[in-house]
Write an enzyme that holds these catalytic residues in place. Structure first.
Site, PDB file in Angstrom:
ATOM      1  N   LYS A 162      19.304  48.385  47.251  1.00  0.00           N
ATOM      2  CA  LYS A 162      17.909  48.392  47.685  1.00  0.00           C
ATOM      3  C   LYS A 162      17.405  46.954  47.755  1.00  0.00           C
ATOM      4  O   LYS A 162      17.555  46.182  46.783  1.00  0.00           O
ATOM      5  CB  LYS A 162      17.060  49.207  46.703  1.00  0.00           C
ATOM      6  N   ASP A 191      19.431  48.365  52.087  1.00  0.00           N
ATOM      7  CA  ASP A 191      18.357  49.212  52.624  1.00  0.00           C
ATOM      8  C   ASP A 191      17.011  48.631  52.187  1.00  0.00           C
ATOM      9  O   ASP A 191      16.723  48.555  50.991  1.00  0.00           O
ATOM     10  CB  ASP A 191      18.511  50.642  52.087  1.00  0.00           C
ATOM     11  N   GLU A 217      19.865  48.659  56.671  1.00  0.00           N
ATOM     12  CA  GLU A 217      19.064  49.866  56.956  1.00  0.00           C
ATOM     13  C   GLU A 217      17.577  49.557  56.841  1.00  0.00           C
ATOM     14  O   GLU A 217      17.140  48.959  55.834  1.00  0.00           O
ATOM     15  CB  GLU A 217      19.479  50.956  55.947  1.00  0.00           C
ATOM     16  N   ASP A 242      16.342  54.906  59.370  1.00  0.00           N
ATOM     17  CA  ASP A 242      16.168  55.981  58.374  1.00  0.00           C
ATOM     18  C   ASP A 242      14.762  56.563  58.514  1.00  0.00           C
ATOM     19  O   ASP A 242      14.547  57.526  59.262  1.00  0.00           O
ATOM     20  CB  ASP A 242      16.449  55.423  56.967  1.00  0.00           C
ATOM     21  N   LYS A 266      19.620  62.787  57.124  1.00  0.00           N
ATOM     22  CA  LYS A 266      19.213  63.350  55.837  1.00  0.00           C
ATOM     23  C   LYS A 266      18.909  64.827  56.049  1.00  0.00           C
ATOM     24  O   LYS A 266      17.933  65.169  56.733  1.00  0.00           O
ATOM     25  CB  LYS A 266      17.983  62.621  55.294  1.00  0.00           C
ATOM     26  N   GLN A 294      17.658  61.858  50.152  1.00  0.00           N
ATOM     27  CA  GLN A 294      16.205  61.794  50.003  1.00  0.00           C
ATOM     28  C   GLN A 294      15.843  61.838  48.515  1.00  0.00           C
ATOM     29  O   GLN A 294      14.819  62.359  48.138  1.00  0.00           O
ATOM     30  CB  GLN A 294      15.568  62.948  50.791  1.00  0.00           C
TER      31      GLN A 294
HETATM   32  C1  MUC Z   1      16.614  55.799  51.306  1.00  0.00           C
HETATM   33  O1  MUC Z   1      17.652  55.821  51.945  1.00  0.00           O
HETATM   34  O2  MUC Z   1      15.699  55.139  51.746  1.00  0.00           O
HETATM   35  C2  MUC Z   1      14.132  56.103  49.327  1.00  0.00           C
HETATM   36  C3  MUC Z   1      13.010  56.282  50.094  1.00  0.00           C
HETATM   37  C4  MUC Z   1      13.312  57.290  51.013  1.00  0.00           C
HETATM   38  O3  MUC Z   1      12.599  57.750  51.901  1.00  0.00           O
HETATM   39  O4  MUC Z   1      14.580  57.738  50.819  1.00  0.00           O
HETATM   40  C5  MUC Z   1      15.148  57.074  49.707  1.00  0.00           C
HETATM   41  C6  MUC Z   1      16.496  56.562  50.009  1.00  0.00           C
HETATM   42 MG    MG Z   2      16.818  54.408  53.552  1.00  0.00          MG
END
Ligand code: MUC
Ligand code: MG
Length: 367
Positions: A162, A191, A217, A242, A266, A294
């Site tokens: 992250k 991400d 991402e 995403d 997702k 998610q």
């Molecule tokens: C992700 O891939 O972003 C964190 C916020 C969201 O919307 O999903 C998670 C994981």
């Molecule tokens: Mg994401």
């Protein structure tokens, strides 16, 4: 095969380790269990994870929209009328995880009724996926230690880091520390959850150019269309959309507009029916797909691995299937297990999972 009832049951299970990222933080799994009952006595299940920062949904809102709007629209239909279900639910805008949980619980009920795994009904490519683990915000040393624990305990060797903090060097230092610690023994990608501007994203990607990243991402806001398109044009690894692709139409627009070159699928937000469309679009447009998470519990993860293992293109990359490891408990009679970095889909009809009535009684919050 006629749907007789749809339940939406709120529950809360604490995390042992909260996940922090640029758009928010999750400390408790305050999800909604969705059950679809049929006149044959079959019950299909799925879970909806409210993510207010991503979709604007709340736990109370998911329960309300399912009980008041969606359940009356699907009761009386049969399990094979999934396109009718989709057409009726699409009269309501938004609410992606509520709609998806209804869709996936219907698929689970269909699989149980037919005596077949959902994954085989979808595509039947394989029965397993390699697992990618998400590393939430922390110091470089703590994030390296977390990755090491995941590798040593579960054999996981793919990590999504992250990012999206300021200054960008806070995050690029983490990615560098991971690469220096593990060498080429791990796969890494980042991400941003929309945290950086397009120019900050470009600066960060330049700082990490030598770190052999798989993907980047959603680094910057999707509504900064031109900035994002400029960024995607200047980086030479696939850029995963995403949050910017909650629907198949968004996937088409982002890919054809040049603002994304890979797609996160997702199941929590596109269910099985719409995820199939996303998969087919991405395949047709020649881009890679990653099964995203998610921040699902074990029910949501069983859905993600059922879909991801069903197709060659989604099974190719490690799927994000490990967030449930940070929960203190879950609702299933038989939990999911990650071994040697791999999650097998549960064997059995439908999703192959069973909700434990005692656990549900302990964690439900509606009485
Ligand atoms: C992700 O891939 O972003 C964190 C916020 C969201 O919307 O999903 C998670 C994981
Ligand atoms: Mg994401």
């Amino acid at each position: 095969m006629k749907i007789t009832r749809v339940d939406a049951i709120p529950f809360a299970i604490p995390y042992t380790k909260p996940l922090k990222f640029a758009s928010g933080e999750v400390t408790d799994a305050e999800h909604v269990l969705v059950r679809v009952h049929t006149d044959d006595g079959v019950v299909g299940v799925a879970e909806a994870p409210p993510r207010p920062f991503t979709y604007g949904e709340t736990q109370a809102g998911i329960v309300a929209v399912i009980e008041r709007i969606f359940a009356p629209q699907v009761v009386g239909l049969t399990l094979t009328e999934r396109e009718v279900v989709g057409a009726r639910l699409s009269r309501t805008v938004g609410n992606p995880t509520a709609k998806s949980a209804v869709d996936m619980a219907i698929w689970d009920a269909l699989g149980r009724t037919l005596g077949l795994p959902v994954s085989d009904l979808l595509g039947g490519f394989t029965d397993r996926m390699r697992v990618s683990h998400m590393l939430g915000f922390d110091s470089p040393a703590a994030m390296v230690a977390e990755a090491e624990r995941m590798r040593d305990t579960f054999g996981i060797r793919t990590f999504k880091v992250k990012v999206g903090r300021r200054p960008v060097s806070l995050d690029t230092a983490v990615v560098r520390a991971l690469r220096e610690h593990f060498g080429d023994g791990v796969e890494l990608y980042v991400d941003g959850n929309r945290g950086w501007s397009a120019s900050e994203s470009l600066r960060a990607m330049k700082q990490m150019a030598d770190l052999d990243l798989l993907f980047a991402e959603e680094l910057c806001p999707a509504d900064d269309v031109l900035g994002r398109r400029r960024l995607v044009g200047q980086i030479d690894i696939p850029f995963i959309a995403d949050e910017s692709v909650p629907t198949p139409a968004d996937v088409t627009r982002e890919l054809l507009g040049g603002s994304a070159t890979a797609i996160s699928i997702k199941t929590a937000r596109t269910g099985f029916t719409q995820s199939q469309r996303v998969h087919h679009l991405a395949e047709g447009l020649g881009v890679e797909m990653v099964i995203g998470n998610q921040i699902d519990g074990q029910i949501g993860t069983a859905c993600a691995v059922a879909f991801g293992s069903a197709f060659a293109a989604t099974a190719r990359h490690a799927g994000e299937l490990s967030n449930f490891l940070d929960m203190s408990d879950d609702l299933l009679t038989e939990g999911l297990h990650i071994r040697d970095g791999v999650l097998r889909r549960p064997a059995g009809n439908g999703l192959g999972i069973e909700v434990d009535p005692d656990k549900l009684a302990r964690y439900r919050t509606d009485h």
